[in-house]
Motif scaffolding. Sequence first.
Motif, PDB file in Angstrom:
ATOM      1  N   GLY A  46       0.821  -1.213   0.000  1.00  8.53           N
ATOM      2  CA  GLY A  46       0.000   0.000   0.000  1.00  8.53           C
ATOM      3  C   GLY A  46       0.847   1.251   0.000  1.00  8.53           C
ATOM      4  O   GLY A  46       0.570   2.201  -0.737  1.00  8.53           O
ATOM      5  N   ALA A  47       1.900   1.260   0.834  1.00 10.82           N
ATOM      6  CA  ALA A  47       2.800   2.420   0.869  1.00 10.82           C
ATOM      7  C   ALA A  47       3.498   2.613  -0.475  1.00 10.82           C
ATOM      8  O   ALA A  47       3.690   3.744  -0.932  1.00 10.82           O
ATOM      9  N   LYS A  48       3.857   1.525  -1.133  1.00 10.61           N
ATOM     10  CA  LYS A  48       4.504   1.619  -2.443  1.00 10.61           C
ATOM     11  C   LYS A  48       3.543   2.176  -3.488  1.00 10.61           C
ATOM     12  O   LYS A  48       3.911   3.049  -4.283  1.00 10.61           O
ATOM     13  N   LEU A  49       2.298   1.699  -3.479  1.00 13.12           N
ATOM     14  CA  LEU A  49       1.299   2.223  -4.404  1.00 13.12           C
ATOM     15  C   LEU A  49       1.061   3.715  -4.173  1.00 13.12           C
ATOM     16  O   LEU A  49       0.920   4.490  -5.130  1.00 13.12           O
ATOM     17  N   GLY A  53       1.862   7.087  -6.793  1.00 14.09           N
ATOM     18  CA  GLY A  53       0.771   7.933  -7.262  1.00 14.09           C
ATOM     19  C   GLY A  53      -0.528   7.203  -7.521  1.00 14.09           C
ATOM     20  O   GLY A  53      -1.328   7.639  -8.348  1.00 14.09           O
ATOM     21  N   ASN A  54      -0.752   6.089  -6.819  1.00 17.88           N
ATOM     22  CA  ASN A  54      -1.995   5.329  -6.952  1.00 17.88           C
ATOM     23  C   ASN A  54      -2.740   5.299  -5.613  1.00 17.88           C
ATOM     24  O   ASN A  54      -2.839   4.245  -4.971  1.00 17.88           O
ATOM     25  N   PRO A  55      -3.268   6.453  -5.158  1.00 17.99           N
ATOM     26  CA  PRO A  55      -3.850   6.491  -3.818  1.00 17.99           C
ATOM     27  C   PRO A  55      -5.088   5.627  -3.644  1.00 17.99           C
ATOM     28  O   PRO A  55      -5.305   5.064  -2.576  1.00 17.99           O
ATOM     29  N   ALA A  56      -5.914   5.491  -4.692  1.00 19.25           N
ATOM     30  CA  ALA A  56      -7.131   4.686  -4.546  1.00 19.25           C
ATOM     31  C   ALA A  56      -6.787   3.216  -4.324  1.00 19.25           C
ATOM     32  O   ALA A  56      -7.373   2.548  -3.464  1.00 19.25           O
ATOM     33  N   ALA A  57      -5.817   2.702  -5.090  1.00 21.68           N
ATOM     34  CA  ALA A  57      -5.386   1.313  -4.904  1.00 21.68           C
ATOM     35  C   ALA A  57      -4.704   1.146  -3.556  1.00 21.68           C
ATOM     36  O   ALA A  57      -4.908   0.140  -2.856  1.00 21.68           O
ATOM     37  N   ALA A  58      -3.902   2.134  -3.173  1.00 21.76           N
ATOM     38  CA  ALA A  58      -3.237   2.084  -1.869  1.00 21.76           C
ATOM     39  C   ALA A  58      -4.256   2.063  -0.741  1.00 21.76           C
ATOM     40  O   ALA A  58      -4.108   1.322   0.235  1.00 21.76           O
ATOM     41  N   LEU A  79      -2.836   5.166   5.613  1.00 23.56           N
ATOM     42  CA  LEU A  79      -4.204   5.111   5.100  1.00 23.56           C
ATOM     43  C   LEU A  79      -4.778   6.520   4.973  1.00 23.56           C
ATOM     44  O   LEU A  79      -5.407   6.855   3.960  1.00 23.56           O
ATOM     45  N   ALA A  80      -4.549   7.348   5.980  1.00 22.77           N
ATOM     46  CA  ALA A  80      -5.049   8.725   5.928  1.00 22.77           C
ATOM     47  C   ALA A  80      -4.449   9.485   4.749  1.00 22.77           C
ATOM     48  O   ALA A  80      -5.150  10.232   4.061  1.00 22.77           O
ATOM     49  N   GLN A  83      -6.157   8.265   1.610  1.00 26.31           N
ATOM     50  CA  GLN A  83      -7.516   8.797   1.535  1.00 26.31           C
ATOM     51  C   GLN A  83      -7.498  10.274   1.153  1.00 26.31           C
ATOM     52  O   GLN A  83      -8.314  10.712   0.330  1.00 26.31           O
ATOM     53  N   PHE A  84      -6.569  11.032   1.721  1.00 33.03           N
ATOM     54  CA  PHE A  84      -6.467  12.449   1.376  1.00 33.03           C
ATOM     55  C   PHE A  84      -6.153  12.611  -0.109  1.00 33.03           C
ATOM     56  O   PHE A  84      -6.803  13.373  -0.815  1.00 33.03           O
ATOM     57  N   ASP A  85      -5.158  11.874  -0.589  1.00 32.97           N
ATOM     58  CA  ASP A  85      -4.758  11.987  -1.994  1.00 32.97           C
ATOM     59  C   ASP A  85      -5.850  11.503  -2.940  1.00 32.97           C
ATOM     60  O   ASP A  85      -5.914  11.941  -4.088  1.00 32.97           O
ATOM     61  N   ALA A  86      -6.714  10.597  -2.464  1.00 34.47           N
ATOM     62  CA  ALA A  86      -7.823  10.111  -3.278  1.00 34.47           C
ATOM     63  C   ALA A  86      -9.047  11.016  -3.189  1.00 34.47           C
ATOM     64  O   ALA A  86     -10.051  10.769  -3.843  1.00 34.47           O
ATOM     65  N   GLY A  87      -8.964  12.066  -2.372  1.00 29.81           N
ATOM     66  CA  GLY A  87     -10.082  12.999  -2.243  1.00 29.81           C
ATOM     67  C   GLY A  87     -11.104  12.623  -1.192  1.00 29.81           C
ATOM     68  O   GLY A  87     -12.146  13.271  -1.087  1.00 29.81           O
ATOM     69  N   SER A  88     -10.824  11.615  -0.375  1.00 27.38           N
ATOM     70  CA  SER A  88     -11.737  11.212   0.704  1.00 27.38           C
ATOM     71  C   SER A  88     -11.337  11.967   1.978  1.00 27.38           C
ATOM     72  O   SER A  88     -10.779  11.394   2.915  1.00 27.38           O
TER      73      SER A  88
END
Length: 201
Positions: A46-49, A53-58, A79-80, A83-88
Motif C-alpha cells: 500500500g505504501a509503495k502504491l 501515485g496510486n492512492p485509490a489502490a493504496a 491510510l489517511a 484517503q487524502f490523496d484520493a479525495g476522501s
Amino acid sequence: MDERDERVDDGVGGGAGGAVGGGGVPEQQRRSGDPAGDVYEWFRRGAKLLAQGNPAAAEQLLARAAAAEPASRSIRESLARAQFDAGSYAAALENFRTVALADPSDDYAQFGWGVAAARLGDFESSAEHLALAVAMRPDADHYRAALRQTRATLAARAGAFGPLLPGAPGYLEPPRGRASGQEPGTTAGPEPTGERDRRDG
C-alpha cells in the motif's frame, strides 16, 4: 500531501487484530477476497502504491491492513494519506485525528488533520491543528505555508481585506427587494437616470 518517511516502529504486524507469527493473519480467519500476504505485506504494498501515485489502490490495501491492525499508527497514517490523496477528506481527517489523539506530539498527524479540515471547509479547526504542527516543526515550510493559507482564508471571510469582489470564493450577492430600492416582486435594479431622461425628453 507531502510525502512522509515510512514509520514501521509501532508494531506493524505484531500487535492487536488477530495477527500471528510476524504479522500474518491466521488462515482460518482470512476472509475470502483478502489480498495475498500478511498485514505487513499489505502495508508495504500500500505504501509503495501511494508513493507511485496510486492512492485509490493504496487505500484498498491499507484499509485491510488497518482493519487487521487497528492500533498501528503507521498503517493508519498511511491510510489517511492515501484517503487524502484520493479525495476522501472526511475519512482522512478521522484517521489523522485518531493518530493525533493517540500521540498529540505527532506533528505530521496534526498537519494532516489541519489540511483535511481545510479541504472540508472547517478553517477554524484547520488553523488550530496547523498551528500545533508549526509549533512542533517550525522549519517545515509546507506546514507554515498551509497555516498562512488557512489564516488568510479566515481573514478574508472576516472581511480583513475589504469586501469580497463578485466571483470570489465566499462572495454573497447583495440582497434584492425593498432594501435595494426595488419594487416588491421585481428583480431588476433601478434604471439609470440617463435612460429615463431620454424617454421623457
